[in-house]
Design a protein around this motif. Structure first.
Motif, short mmCIF file in Angstrom:
data_model
loop_
_atom_site.label_atom_id
_atom_site.label_comp_id
_atom_site.label_asym_id
_atom_site.label_seq_id
_atom_site.Cartn_x
_atom_site.Cartn_y
_atom_site.Cartn_z
N GLU A 21 54.65 9.18 21.16
CA GLU A 21 53.18 9.20 21.08
C GLU A 21 52.62 7.77 21.13
O GLU A 21 53.29 6.80 20.77
CB GLU A 21 52.73 9.88 19.78
N GLN A 58 59.85 9.63 15.51
CA GLN A 58 58.55 9.06 15.87
C GLN A 58 58.04 8.22 14.68
O GLN A 58 57.71 8.75 13.62
CB GLN A 58 57.55 10.18 16.19
N THR A 111 57.53 15.62 12.04
CA THR A 111 56.23 14.94 11.91
C THR A 111 55.96 14.49 10.47
O THR A 111 55.07 13.68 10.23
CB THR A 111 55.10 15.88 12.36
#
Length: 256
Positions: A21, A58, A111
């Motif tokens: 991202e 991430q 996440t």
């Protein structure tokens, strides 16, 4: 048929890719991380993750804000209990992204990686540091003017060092101390007594000066009432001095 195979193959490839991202850095772990940090690399854009033992983490590079859900129960050096509800913000140091993932990969790569880091690692350590730091301060010190700010700044410094060791940069920190009503009332009463004592000390010192002034005035009035004026005192002093000189001179002549 071939077209279907090609389309199916492309679909598999796309499903096996993950996109890093924007404002994130991708940390890729290969071979389940069995070879240590050599199995970890940073990536951008799309990452192929279909290989066994390969996983993408991430890692956000922007500010993360966090707060404790429940107040921390702390004790001062004189065993007074109080609470703190820290609110803080931080961000991952980009050059340390691999270290952050390597040290905390057990938390999972989803996440919620950063939230898991906060809940399971950072806040536990901050609590330990807060307990250690609170034992260095008495209740009076904490509740004195600027006392809680000194504690908060000291705690912020040790938290900053701790996060820096973990590859994180502390951006802001607030401890938000809270004392029970009983403790606040006790300190307020003590402060009121100390204020009253200070006022009394000032009044005593002032009265002592007034007494000294009254004594000086009384002595001045006594001298005036006895007919001795400052001019007369000066004349008597001069006469005594002259007489002393004559006596000394006569004594010296007699010796010759």
């Amino acid at each position: 048929m071939k077209k279907l195979v090609v389309v199916f193959g492309m679909a598999i490839m796309l499903m096996s890719c993950e996109r890093v991202e924007p404002n994130y850095v991708g940390v890729v772990m290969e071979n389940y991380g069995k070879n240590g940090k050599s199995d970890f690399t940073t990536e951008r854009g799309r990452v192929w993750v279909v290989s066994p033992g390969k996983e993408l983490f991430q890692v956000p590079l922007f500010e993360q804000r966090a707060k404790f859900e429940s107040p921390l129960i702390l004790k001062s050096s004189d065993n007074t209990q109080f609470t703190a509800s820290p609110v803080y913000s931080y961000k991952v140091i980009e050059n340390n992204a691999i270290d952050v993932v390597f040290d905390n990969k057990q938390l999972g790569s989803g996440t919620d990686f950063m939230k898991s880091l906060e809940d399971n690692i950072l806040e536990t350590r901050i609590y330990d540091l807060a307990k250690e730091e609170s034992r260095k301060y008495s209740t009076d010190t904490l509740m004195a003017n600027g006392g809680s700010l000194r504690f908060e700044k000291a705690l912020e410094n040790v938290v900053e060092k701790e996060l820096n060791k973990r590859g994180l940069s502390l951006l802001s920190f607030s401890a938000q101390l809270e004392f029970s009503e009983k403790v606040r009332n006790k300190i307020d009463t003590r402060n009121e007594v100390n204020t009253n004592l200070s006022v009394l000390d000032q009044q005593i010192a002032e009265q002592r000066k007034r007494n000294e002034l009254a004594q000086l005035k009384a002595e001045e009035n006594r001298i005036i009432s006895s007919g001795i004026t400052p001019q007369l005192l000066q004349q008597q002093f001069i006469q005594a001095f002259v007489f002393g000189q004559i006596v000394c001179t006569g004594h010296a002549s007699g010796q010759k």
